[in-house]
Design a protein around this motif. Sequence first.
Motif, PDB file in Angstrom:
ATOM      1  N   SER A  95       0.972  -1.373   0.039  1.00  0.00           N
ATOM      2  CA  SER A  95      -0.013  -0.019  -0.107  1.00  0.00           C
ATOM      3  C   SER A  95       0.688   1.261   0.030  1.00  0.00           C
ATOM      4  N   ILE A  96       1.995   1.383   0.822  1.00  0.00           N
ATOM      5  CA  ILE A  96       2.735   2.499   1.003  1.00  0.00           C
ATOM      6  C   ILE A  96       3.651   2.447  -0.344  1.00  0.00           C
ATOM      7  N   VAL A  97       3.920   1.510  -0.935  1.00  0.00           N
ATOM      8  CA  VAL A  97       4.914   1.687  -2.332  1.00  0.00           C
ATOM      9  C   VAL A  97       3.840   2.058  -3.247  1.00  0.00           C
ATOM     10  N   LEU A  98       2.643   1.602  -3.301  1.00  0.00           N
ATOM     11  CA  LEU A  98       1.615   2.186  -4.358  1.00  0.00           C
ATOM     12  C   LEU A  98       1.307   3.631  -4.317  1.00  0.00           C
ATOM     13  N   ALA A  99       1.199   3.925  -3.084  1.00  0.00           N
ATOM     14  CA  ALA A  99       0.593   5.168  -2.659  1.00  0.00           C
ATOM     15  C   ALA A  99       1.646   6.218  -3.093  1.00  0.00           C
ATOM     16  N   VAL A 100       2.904   6.114  -2.721  1.00  0.00           N
ATOM     17  CA  VAL A 100       3.989   6.923  -2.761  1.00  0.00           C
ATOM     18  C   VAL A 100       4.605   6.902  -4.416  1.00  0.00           C
ATOM     19  N   SER A 101       4.666   5.703  -5.097  1.00  0.00           N
ATOM     20  CA  SER A 101       5.021   5.683  -6.452  1.00  0.00           C
ATOM     21  C   SER A 101       4.092   6.470  -7.299  1.00  0.00           C
ATOM     22  N   LYS A 102       2.750   6.179  -7.058  1.00  0.00           N
ATOM     23  CA  LYS A 102       1.774   7.060  -7.712  1.00  0.00           C
ATOM     24  C   LYS A 102       1.923   8.306  -7.674  1.00  0.00           C
ATOM     25  N   VAL A 125       4.367  10.129  -6.754  1.00  0.00           N
ATOM     26  CA  VAL A 125       5.779  10.724  -7.280  1.00  0.00           C
ATOM     27  C   VAL A 125       5.470  10.840  -8.969  1.00  0.00           C
ATOM     28  N   GLY A 126       4.893   9.490  -9.406  1.00  0.00           N
ATOM     29  CA  GLY A 126       4.776   9.414 -10.827  1.00  0.00           C
ATOM     30  C   GLY A 126       3.991  10.440 -11.443  1.00  0.00           C
ATOM     31  N   SER A 127       2.892  10.592 -10.805  1.00  0.00           N
ATOM     32  CA  SER A 127       1.871  11.746 -11.308  1.00  0.00           C
ATOM     33  C   SER A 127       2.256  13.055 -11.032  1.00  0.00           C
ATOM     34  N   GLY A 128       3.226  13.282 -10.245  1.00  0.00           N
ATOM     35  CA  GLY A 128       3.700  14.637  -9.826  1.00  0.00           C
ATOM     36  C   GLY A 128       2.865  15.415  -8.967  1.00  0.00           C
ATOM     37  N   ALA A 129       1.896  14.602  -8.027  1.00  0.00           N
ATOM     38  CA  ALA A 129       1.006  15.147  -7.192  1.00  0.00           C
ATOM     39  C   ALA A 129       1.672  15.773  -5.977  1.00  0.00           C
ATOM     40  N   SER A 130       0.944  16.783  -5.445  1.00  0.00           N
ATOM     41  CA  SER A 130       1.414  17.346  -4.288  1.00  0.00           C
ATOM     42  C   SER A 130       2.074  16.278  -3.059  1.00  0.00           C
ATOM     43  N   GLY A 131       2.619  16.921  -2.022  1.00  0.00           N
ATOM     44  CA  GLY A 131       2.941  16.047  -0.940  1.00  0.00           C
ATOM     45  C   GLY A 131       1.701  15.835  -0.229  1.00  0.00           C
ATOM     46  N   SER A 132       0.767  16.746  -0.021  1.00  0.00           N
ATOM     47  CA  SER A 132      -0.522  16.494   0.614  1.00  0.00           C
ATOM     48  C   SER A 132      -1.092  15.518   0.237  1.00  0.00           C
ATOM     49  N   ASP A 133      -1.272  15.058  -0.991  1.00  0.00           N
ATOM     50  CA  ASP A 133      -2.196  13.950  -1.647  1.00  0.00           C
ATOM     51  C   ASP A 133      -1.380  12.537  -0.928  1.00  0.00           C
ATOM     52  N   ALA A 134       0.073  12.754  -1.116  1.00  0.00           N
ATOM     53  CA  ALA A 134       0.742  11.673  -0.632  1.00  0.00           C
ATOM     54  C   ALA A 134       0.476  11.212   0.992  1.00  0.00           C
ATOM     55  N   VAL A 135       0.514  12.337   1.651  1.00  0.00           N
ATOM     56  CA  VAL A 135       0.205  12.095   2.858  1.00  0.00           C
ATOM     57  C   VAL A 135      -1.212  11.431   3.439  1.00  0.00           C
ATOM     58  N   ILE A 136      -2.134  12.391   2.394  1.00  0.00           N
ATOM     59  CA  ILE A 136      -3.678  11.923   2.692  1.00  0.00           C
ATOM     60  C   ILE A 136      -3.960  10.334   2.342  1.00  0.00           C
ATOM     61  N   SER A 137      -3.291   9.734   1.163  1.00  0.00           N
ATOM     62  CA  SER A 137      -3.283   8.524   0.760  1.00  0.00           C
ATOM     63  C   SER A 137      -2.644   7.434   1.601  1.00  0.00           C
ATOM     64  N   LEU A 138      -1.559   7.890   2.444  1.00  0.00           N
ATOM     65  CA  LEU A 138      -0.817   7.176   3.272  1.00  0.00           C
ATOM     66  C   LEU A 138      -1.710   6.983   4.799  1.00  0.00           C
ATOM     67  N   VAL A 139      -2.153   8.311   5.271  1.00  0.00           N
ATOM     68  CA  VAL A 139      -3.024   8.230   6.077  1.00  0.00           C
ATOM     69  C   VAL A 139      -4.325   7.206   6.140  1.00  0.00           C
ATOM     70  N   LEU A 140      -4.816   7.272   5.154  1.00  0.00           N
ATOM     71  CA  LEU A 140      -6.213   6.370   4.706  1.00  0.00           C
ATOM     72  C   LEU A 140      -5.641   4.873   4.701  1.00  0.00           C
ATOM     73  N   THR A 141      -4.665   4.593   4.208  1.00  0.00           N
ATOM     74  CA  THR A 141      -3.977   3.386   4.238  1.00  0.00           C
ATOM     75  C   THR A 141      -4.111   2.622   5.707  1.00  0.00           C
ATOM     76  N   PHE A 142      -3.360   3.698   6.653  1.00  0.00           N
ATOM     77  CA  PHE A 142      -3.042   3.072   8.026  1.00  0.00           C
ATOM     78  C   PHE A 142      -4.299   3.142   8.834  1.00  0.00           C
ATOM     79  N   VAL A 143      -5.421   3.919   8.480  1.00  0.00           N
ATOM     80  CA  VAL A 143      -6.763   3.959   9.060  1.00  0.00           C
ATOM     81  C   VAL A 143      -7.368   2.472   8.869  1.00  0.00           C
ATOM     82  N   LYS A 144      -7.210   2.222   7.382  1.00  0.00           N
ATOM     83  CA  LYS A 144      -7.833   0.719   7.137  1.00  0.00           C
ATOM     84  C   LYS A 144      -7.062  -0.214   7.851  1.00  0.00           C
ATOM     85  N   ILE A 145      -5.594  -0.334   7.889  1.00  0.00           N
ATOM     86  CA  ILE A 145      -4.985  -1.310   8.874  1.00  0.00           C
ATOM     87  C   ILE A 145      -5.456  -1.423  10.324  1.00  0.00           C
ATOM     88  N   ILE A 146      -5.358  -0.269  10.868  1.00  0.00           N
ATOM     89  CA  ILE A 146      -6.110   0.067  12.294  1.00  0.00           C
ATOM     90  C   ILE A 146      -7.471  -0.582  12.424  1.00  0.00           C
TER      91      ILE A 146
END
Length: 396
Positions: free
Chosen positions: A163-170, A172-193
Amino acid sequence: MEKVLIDIALILIFTKIGGLVSRKFKMPEVLGALIAGVILGPAVLKLVDYTEHIKLLSDLGVIMLMFLAGLETNVDELKKAGKTSLVIALGGVIVPLVLGTAAAYLFFTDFWENLFVGVILTATSVSISVETLNELGKLNTKAGVNILGAAVIDDVLGLILISIVLAVSKTVGSGASGSDAVISLVLTFVKIIAFCVIAVVMIAIVPKFINKIKADSSHKRDLLTYAIAMALILAFISELLGIAAITGAYICGLTLSQFIHRDYIEKNVKAISSGFLSLIFFASVGIAADIKGLNFEVVLITLVMFVIAVVGKLFGCGGAAKLFKMSKRECIQIGVGMISRGEVAIITANIGMQNKIISEEIYIPTLIVVILTTVITPALLKIVFSSKHGLSDSAA
């Protein structure tokens, strides 16, 4: 429809014959079932193809197999092995991840592809080990319990990595802002929890309520139906939250292993699993071995991945077990029990392919490594658990 029916019949017949031959040579029956799948599939006789129908039954087979594994697990022993299993799982993820990523640079230059090779090699499919340990009567030994516990934790850790690799690679690859990457990672950890909370509630609280259920002989069949439905629902919730379905099925099995009517449910689930669905799962691993585009470079990549797949788990898991002063034999048993990659690695590779992180050059070796590790694991487990070596496999 008629083709599906004859395919299933052939699988059942060939896997049973393979199991009998395997048992004749004092090897686990699951090994015969795997070889039967290879013989039936495109690699040899070309009688059965890996169709959507076979895949569906195979997926149900592994879910039922892990549900049964949960039912047959001693929860008290698993709790005792909690800390040990966590450390073993961490060792079994970190070592293959580092070795796999580093070795990938021998063939590729892209960072994300190389990292994903390491992620693929962290996977553990305990279903093969579970079936073998069941046959050997070693599922509830210290090593067996730690293999089960570590494999479940390994699965969660592996999926967090994916999940982390997919979120971060996508991002970085799309040139999205850092805030989008943070939101994606937070959602991933929320699901795990969320999944962890569900698992704790299921194992610690639900048994207290379901044990109040009283059922006579005429209503026990209803309990079986509800139990299977419960396993499928937990598997569905797991998939929904980004965790493998087999983990949800195993959690359900652990929950019902504390049920007063466990023996009845276990007996009937075992009949459904061992007599039908799990046979299709084991055969499907061999059937899927339709290797195309094989060349020298692919063979070389496969060899490197295979060595890391074996060494990574032996040293990662076995070394971690040594920290808890387990015997050398128990460390080896745990390391060997975690070698099999099975469907988990294939699923991981598929995710990488679908998201265009890895190429076909990685996917083909992954399939071969899955076959090889799945085939050698039962044989190695048979050897390392052999009483001839003088090991006392007392429970934890």
